[in-house]
Design a protein around this motif. Structure first.
Motif, PDB file in Angstrom:
ATOM      1  N   UNK A   5      21.329  93.637  75.482  1.00  0.00           N
ATOM      2  CA  UNK A   5      20.677  92.329  75.513  1.00  0.00           C
ATOM      3  C   UNK A   5      20.906  91.580  74.205  1.00  0.00           C
ATOM      4  N   UNK A   6      20.773  92.270  73.086  1.00  0.00           N
ATOM      5  CA  UNK A   6      20.947  91.620  71.793  1.00  0.00           C
ATOM      6  C   UNK A   6      22.397  91.192  71.581  1.00  0.00           C
ATOM      7  N   UNK A  26      18.385 103.639  76.377  1.00  0.00           N
ATOM      8  CA  UNK A  26      19.188 103.441  77.576  1.00  0.00           C
ATOM      9  C   UNK A  26      18.685 102.351  78.496  1.00  0.00           C
ATOM     10  N   UNK A  27      17.677 101.609  78.053  1.00  0.00           N
ATOM     11  CA  UNK A  27      17.118 100.561  78.924  1.00  0.00           C
ATOM     12  C   UNK A  27      17.879  99.251  78.848  1.00  0.00           C
ATOM     13  N   UNK A  71      24.736  92.566  83.394  1.00  0.00           N
ATOM     14  CA  UNK A  71      25.902  93.087  82.672  1.00  0.00           C
ATOM     15  C   UNK A  71      26.196  94.489  83.178  1.00  0.00           C
ATOM     16  N   UNK A  72      27.470  94.717  83.530  1.00  0.00           N
ATOM     17  CA  UNK A  72      27.909  96.031  83.999  1.00  0.00           C
ATOM     18  C   UNK A  72      29.093  96.480  83.164  1.00  0.00           C
ATOM     19  N   UNK A  73      29.195  97.799  82.988  1.00  0.00           N
ATOM     20  CA  UNK A  73      30.301  98.371  82.226  1.00  0.00           C
ATOM     21  C   UNK A  73      30.791  99.620  82.942  1.00  0.00           C
ATOM     22  N   UNK A  74      32.092  99.655  83.230  1.00  0.00           N
ATOM     23  CA  UNK A  74      32.681 100.783  83.954  1.00  0.00           C
ATOM     24  C   UNK A  74      31.927 101.080  85.249  1.00  0.00           C
ATOM     25  N   UNK A  75      31.564 100.007  85.933  1.00  0.00           N
ATOM     26  CA  UNK A  75      30.899 100.153  87.226  1.00  0.00           C
ATOM     27  C   UNK A  75      29.420 100.498  87.151  1.00  0.00           C
ATOM     28  N   UNK A  76      28.873 100.609  85.939  1.00  0.00           N
ATOM     29  CA  UNK A  76      27.464 100.953  85.772  1.00  0.00           C
ATOM     30  C   UNK A  76      26.679  99.717  85.362  1.00  0.00           C
ATOM     31  N   UNK A 125      15.120 100.411  82.534  1.00  0.00           N
ATOM     32  CA  UNK A 125      16.221 100.571  83.485  1.00  0.00           C
ATOM     33  C   UNK A 125      16.992  99.267  83.698  1.00  0.00           C
ATOM     34  N   UNK A 126      17.208  98.524  82.598  1.00  0.00           N
ATOM     35  CA  UNK A 126      18.032  97.322  82.663  1.00  0.00           C
ATOM     36  C   UNK A 126      17.345  96.075  83.165  1.00  0.00           C
ATOM     37  N   UNK A 127      16.044  96.144  83.385  1.00  0.00           N
ATOM     38  CA  UNK A 127      15.315  94.985  83.890  1.00  0.00           C
ATOM     39  C   UNK A 127      14.117  94.697  82.991  1.00  0.00           C
ATOM     40  N   UNK A 128      13.699  93.436  82.968  1.00  0.00           N
ATOM     41  CA  UNK A 128      12.515  93.090  82.201  1.00  0.00           C
ATOM     42  C   UNK A 128      11.280  93.541  82.960  1.00  0.00           C
ATOM     43  N   UNK A 129      10.594  94.526  82.393  1.00  0.00           N
ATOM     44  CA  UNK A 129       9.373  95.050  82.994  1.00  0.00           C
ATOM     45  C   UNK A 129       8.201  94.107  82.725  1.00  0.00           C
ATOM     46  N   UNK A 130       8.187  93.548  81.492  1.00  0.00           N
ATOM     47  CA  UNK A 130       7.123  92.600  81.151  1.00  0.00           C
ATOM     48  C   UNK A 130       7.568  91.717  80.001  1.00  0.00           C
ATOM     49  N   UNK A 131       6.984  90.536  79.926  1.00  0.00           N
ATOM     50  CA  UNK A 131       7.153  89.636  78.792  1.00  0.00           C
ATOM     51  C   UNK A 131       5.751  89.200  78.387  1.00  0.00           C
ATOM     52  N   UNK A 132       5.306  89.748  77.257  1.00  0.00           N
ATOM     53  CA  UNK A 132       3.939  89.521  76.798  1.00  0.00           C
ATOM     54  C   UNK A 132       3.929  88.481  75.690  1.00  0.00           C
ATOM     55  N   UNK A 133       3.089  87.470  75.849  1.00  0.00           N
ATOM     56  CA  UNK A 133       2.902  86.450  74.800  1.00  0.00           C
ATOM     57  C   UNK A 133       1.655  86.827  74.013  1.00  0.00           C
ATOM     58  N   UNK A 134       1.834  87.057  72.693  1.00  0.00           N
ATOM     59  CA  UNK A 134       0.744  87.549  71.863  1.00  0.00           C
ATOM     60  C   UNK A 134      -0.039  86.429  71.188  1.00  0.00           C
TER      61      UNK A 134
END
Length: 218
Positions: free
Chosen positions: A45-46, A39-40, A11-16, A208-217
Motif C-alpha cells: 500500500x505504501x 503479509x496483510x 494489486x497482484x504479483x505472480x498471480x497472487x 488479508x489485503x483488504x481494509x478491515x477498518x478506517x478509524x478517525x481518532x
C-alpha cells in the motif's frame, strides 16, 4: 480535494492478490497509521502511494490527477518514501546525502545535513563514515535523514523506527510529529499499538489485503 485518493485499487504479483479493492482518502495534514498483521499488504500500500509500483486495477489520484499523469521523478520529489530496510549506496554517508542535491542540480548543503544530524543525535564527523560499518539503527537514521533533506508534501514511512533504541525512537517520533504539525502529510506503518495511536488522526487496519477498518481518532 483529497491529497491522495485510492479508488478501488487492487494489486497482484505472480498471480497472487496482495491488495483487493482498496479505497481511502488522505487529506492534506493527515497523520495516518497503517497497521495489520504481517503479509496483510501494508508495505505494498505504501509503495503504491509513492508510485513505486502501479495498481493492477483501480486508480490512485494525487491532487485530483491520476498518478500516471505525473513524471515519476517530479512526483517523488513531492511524495517521499523511506523503507523499513534502508538501502545505502556508495562508500560513505556523504555519498548518500549528496544524492538528493545532485538530482535537483543544487550544491550540497552541509549546514542542512548538520541540522538534521543534530535532530537525530548524530555527530558531524559521521558524514565521512563508511556505510559498511554502520549499525542497523544508524543506517535507518541516515536513510530517514536522506528522505528529509528536502521536505515533501507526503512522507511515507515503513517501520522506520523498528531498528532504533528507545531514545532514538523518541527523537524520530518527535521529528516526524513536528513535520506533520508543519503541514506535511504522513502515512506510516507500525506494529506498535501505542505508537500507532500516539500521533495519528486516522488508523487504517489491513487484513488479508483488504481494509478491515478506517478509524478517525480526532
Amino acid at each position: 480535494m483529497p491529497l491522495l485518493y485510492f479508488r478501488n485499487v487492487s494489486f497482484a504479483n505472480d498471480g497472487k492478490d496482495i491488495l483487493r479493492n482498496v479505497s481511502f482518502v488522505a487529506d492534506a495534514g493527515d497523520f495516518i497509521s497503517i497497521v495489520g498483521p504481517s503479509g496483510s499488504g501494508k508495505s505494498t500500500l505504501l509503495r503504491l502511494c509513492g508510485h513505486l509500483i502501479s495498481p493492477t486495477t483501480g486508480n490512485i489520484f494525487y491532487k485530483g490527477v491520476n498518478m500516471t499523469g505525473y513524471s515519476p521523478t517530479e512526483l517523488r520529489k513531492n511524495i517521499s518514501y523511506c523503507s523499513q530496510t534502508p538501502y545505502l549506496f556508495g562508500n560513505n554517508v556523504k555519498d548518500n546525502l549528496e544524492f538528493p542535491f545532485s538530482i535537483r542540480n543544487i550544491p550540497f548543503n552541509e549546514s542542512r545535513v548538520k541540522e538534521l544530524f543534530s535532530l537525530f543525535n548524530i555527530p558531524p564527523v559521521f558524514l565521512n563514515s563508511d556505510v559498511q560499518n554502520l549499525s542497523g539503527g544508524e543506517k535507518q537514521r541516515i536513510s530517514l535523514i536522506r528522505t528529509l533533506l528536502f521536505l515533501p508534501e507526503v512522507l511515507l514511512l515503513d517501520e522506520v523506527t523498528s531498528a532504533l533504541d528507545a531514545e532514538n525512537t523518541r527523537m524520530a517520533e518527535d521529528a516526524i510529529s513536528s513535520l506533520n504539525k508543519g503541514g506535511i502529510t504522513v502515512l506510516w506503518i507500525t506494529h506498535d499499538p501505542e505508537q500507532s495511536q500516539k500521533y495519528a488522526n486516522k488508523i487504517i487496519t489491513l487484513e488479508a489485503g483488504e481494509i478491515k477498518s478506517l478509524e478517525v481518532l480526532k
